[in-house]
Write a protein that holds these residues in place. Structure first.
Motif: not given
Length: 67
Positions: A26, A31-32, A35
């Protein structure tokens, strides 16, 4: 059939390994990152918010730097 008392160590070790692996994934994988995006004319928006005279409180502006 194996009793549960004989499996406590593998259960505990697998839980710790999964927790550490998911935490590392994480934090390291992007991944984010997409966003939140910067607002167009963000400086004008921030200036307007500052001019509004807001009192201290819990206000979050999503795309900010730590400068």
């Amino acid at each position: 059939m194996v009793p549960l008392s004989a499996l406590w160590l593998p259960i505990l070790l697998s839980a710790v390994i999964i927790f550490v692996a998911s935490s590392v994934m994480h934090m390291l994988l992007p991944y984010h990152r997409g966003d939140y995006q910067q607002l167009p004319d963000e400086d004008k928006v921030l200036a307007t918010l500052r001019a509004a005279g807001l009192m201290r409180g819990l206000y979050i502006f999503p795309y900010c730097t730590h400068k």
